[in-house]
Design an enzyme around this catalytic site. Sequence first.
Site, PDB file in Angstrom:
ATOM      1  N   ARG B  89       0.801  -1.212   0.000  1.00  0.00           N
ATOM      2  CA  ARG B  89       0.000   0.000   0.000  1.00  0.00           C
ATOM      3  C   ARG B  89       0.836   1.264   0.000  1.00  0.00           C
ATOM      4  O   ARG B  89       0.688   2.132  -0.854  1.00  0.00           O
ATOM      5  CB  ARG B  89      -0.867   0.043   1.265  1.00  0.00           C
ATOM      6  CG  ARG B  89      -2.326  -0.158   1.074  1.00  0.00           C
ATOM      7  CD  ARG B  89      -2.915  -0.502   2.422  1.00  0.00           C
ATOM      8  NE  ARG B  89      -2.139  -1.587   2.998  1.00  0.00           N
ATOM      9  CZ  ARG B  89      -2.333  -2.859   2.681  1.00  0.00           C
ATOM     10  NH1 ARG B  89      -3.278  -3.190   1.875  1.00  0.00           N
ATOM     11  NH2 ARG B  89      -1.570  -3.789   3.199  1.00  0.00           N
ATOM     12  N   THR B  90       1.713   1.396   0.985  1.00  0.00           N
ATOM     13  CA  THR B  90       2.410   2.661   1.159  1.00  0.00           C
ATOM     14  C   THR B  90       3.306   2.970  -0.037  1.00  0.00           C
ATOM     15  O   THR B  90       3.305   4.083  -0.553  1.00  0.00           O
ATOM     16  CB  THR B  90       3.242   2.630   2.458  1.00  0.00           C
ATOM     17  OG1 THR B  90       2.370   2.277   3.532  1.00  0.00           O
ATOM     18  CG2 THR B  90       3.854   3.975   2.747  1.00  0.00           C
ATOM     19  N   LYS B 117      24.423  -6.488   0.325  1.00  0.00           N
ATOM     20  CA  LYS B 117      25.883  -6.668   0.396  1.00  0.00           C
ATOM     21  C   LYS B 117      26.447  -6.071   1.681  1.00  0.00           C
ATOM     22  O   LYS B 117      27.660  -6.003   1.851  1.00  0.00           O
ATOM     23  CB  LYS B 117      26.551  -5.995  -0.810  1.00  0.00           C
ATOM     24  CG  LYS B 117      26.123  -6.559  -2.154  1.00  0.00           C
ATOM     25  CD  LYS B 117      26.826  -5.798  -3.278  1.00  0.00           C
ATOM     26  CE  LYS B 117      26.259  -6.191  -4.637  1.00  0.00           C
ATOM     27  NZ  LYS B 117      26.684  -5.248  -5.684  1.00  0.00           N
ATOM     28  N   ARG B 139      11.297   4.066   4.207  1.00  0.00           N
ATOM     29  CA  ARG B 139      10.722   3.116   5.160  1.00  0.00           C
ATOM     30  C   ARG B 139      11.839   2.205   5.644  1.00  0.00           C
ATOM     31  O   ARG B 139      12.622   1.694   4.849  1.00  0.00           O
ATOM     32  CB  ARG B 139       9.625   2.278   4.525  1.00  0.00           C
ATOM     33  CG  ARG B 139       9.335   1.039   5.378  1.00  0.00           C
ATOM     34  CD  ARG B 139       8.073   0.359   5.057  1.00  0.00           C
ATOM     35  NE  ARG B 139       6.928   1.179   5.407  1.00  0.00           N
ATOM     36  CZ  ARG B 139       5.685   0.713   5.400  1.00  0.00           C
ATOM     37  NH1 ARG B 139       5.455  -0.538   5.080  1.00  0.00           N
ATOM     38  NH2 ARG B 139       4.685   1.498   5.716  1.00  0.00           N
ATOM     39  N   HIS B 167       4.479   6.655  11.604  1.00  0.00           N
ATOM     40  CA  HIS B 167       4.076   6.502  10.207  1.00  0.00           C
ATOM     41  C   HIS B 167       3.154   7.684   9.915  1.00  0.00           C
ATOM     42  O   HIS B 167       1.937   7.543   9.820  1.00  0.00           O
ATOM     43  CB  HIS B 167       3.349   5.170  10.037  1.00  0.00           C
ATOM     44  CG  HIS B 167       3.117   4.776   8.606  1.00  0.00           C
ATOM     45  ND1 HIS B 167       3.388   5.601   7.541  1.00  0.00           N
ATOM     46  CD2 HIS B 167       2.633   3.630   8.070  1.00  0.00           C
ATOM     47  CE1 HIS B 167       3.083   4.973   6.410  1.00  0.00           C
ATOM     48  NE2 HIS B 167       2.622   3.785   6.704  1.00  0.00           N
TER      49      HIS B 167
END
Lengths: 179, 339
Positions: B89-90, B117, B139, B167
């Site tokens: 969604r985000t 890595k 995020r 958020h």
Amino acid sequence: MPVVMATDQVARTITRIAHQVVERHHVLDDLALIGIRTRGVPVARRLAVALLEITGASVPTGVLDITLYRDDLMRHPVGPHPILRKTEIEFSIDDRRILLVDDVLYTGRTIRAALDALIDFGRPRSIELIVLVDRGHRELPIKADYVGKNLPTSLRESVQVRLVEVEGVDEVVIEDASD
Amino acid sequence: MLPTDGAGRDPDTQPAGRAVSPVVFPVLDAPMGLRTKDLLSISDLSREEILLILDTAEAMKEVGSRPIKKVPTLRGKTVVNLFFEASTRTRTSFEIAEKRLSADTLNVTASGSSVVKGESLADTVLNLEAMAPDMIVVRHASAGAGHLAARLCRARVVNAGDGMHEHPTQALLDALTIRERKGRFENLKVSIIGDLLHSRVLRSNVLLLRALGAEVCACGPTTLMLPDMARFGVRATTSIDEAVDGADVIMLLRIQLERMRGCFLPSQREYFQFFGMTAARLRRAKPDVIIMHPGPMNRGVEIESEVADGPYSVILEQVANGVAVRMAVLYLLAGGQQE
């Protein structure tokens, strides 16, 4: 601070423009008025009322906010964006003859933005421009089809259109911006 | 600035074709912006800034209903979506918002990047910054990831979820949904039910809803409760009936199994037994209650399908509003700070 249009003149000018629209278009079926925020909106609504009184036909009226189309938005690295307001065009503009309405025509940049915005909504048959005041000093090749009053100004001056719906009074004044 | 043909921005005008009423509206001449370079936390926003974002988002919604769902506003701006955690969604919502504003977007995800890595967040951000993006949407599983990125780069940073911390755009889209449905925040009982402990959605929502004057009740099992909720003006309870009783808004939070490294719940079935939102439990709420969930939902754990898909659910409206809120945030941040 000279008043160049008083209350009754503003009303008469809007009525005159409505008559000019009727004269030019005969049939109003496929016409629509779109007012540019802020003061183009009340002018467009008053034109709709005048057209209704003259012909008995009601012309759909929309509201256009051009903020997202301005050419100066990303030019200033620091400084907040103008406040965005709603665009409300609740009819299809495809194949309609659009009457775009604003209060003052100056550099033409607002109208350029409005034309770009309108074309994102569809493909009108034509777009004509109505302004209450044309103060000159165009920076783009744009011309109004209906002008309430031609008002030659100097760049130092600013033209203020005040409308009942916004300021509580109908008048057009010229102010010296350097004051 | 454009020259002042129509300088003032107006409030809404009257419906079409009717006679003009002599109401005087305030004219807001000064453009408003956010005071901060980045959007990292709801706690950085004033009440006025929150309302500015919601008003801007409301106007942005219309762009999504046009035949051509795109405006040229962020043309030539580059936005990097840097997602170290899974998201449907985000990430999609940010990407659609960026594209509707004509920004150039690119997505960097942990699995497809040098993070696998062993590159650190700071190094990743510095390398991205060297390519001069205008905005970075971050995020990350660690609290403060957005703050770190914001300190390291000139690009504007939007926190799209940092660990268990915040958020902010989720809380803003929740607020937009509540405002559309309820028209106010004052004297509104909002009950947030579920995994409170691990929830960044809860933290952002509490800050935002309290700033706008809503009454917030938080409910969950003792093991998933946050300490000292009263300090944030939140009434905490372990009784779901108490939380649902007279609620105007019920917001369910996902049981975040991926963050649980301990024995928080005996089983998901037991959780549903005591805290799952069922049609029967919902009867105690106000008749016009709305049900919200930030997604992804665990059907049959925190919410039963009958409720999730039922008439009170506004869960998909939340998703739709997410795009508009993110467009608003990107637009306002791109404009620069207020004096």
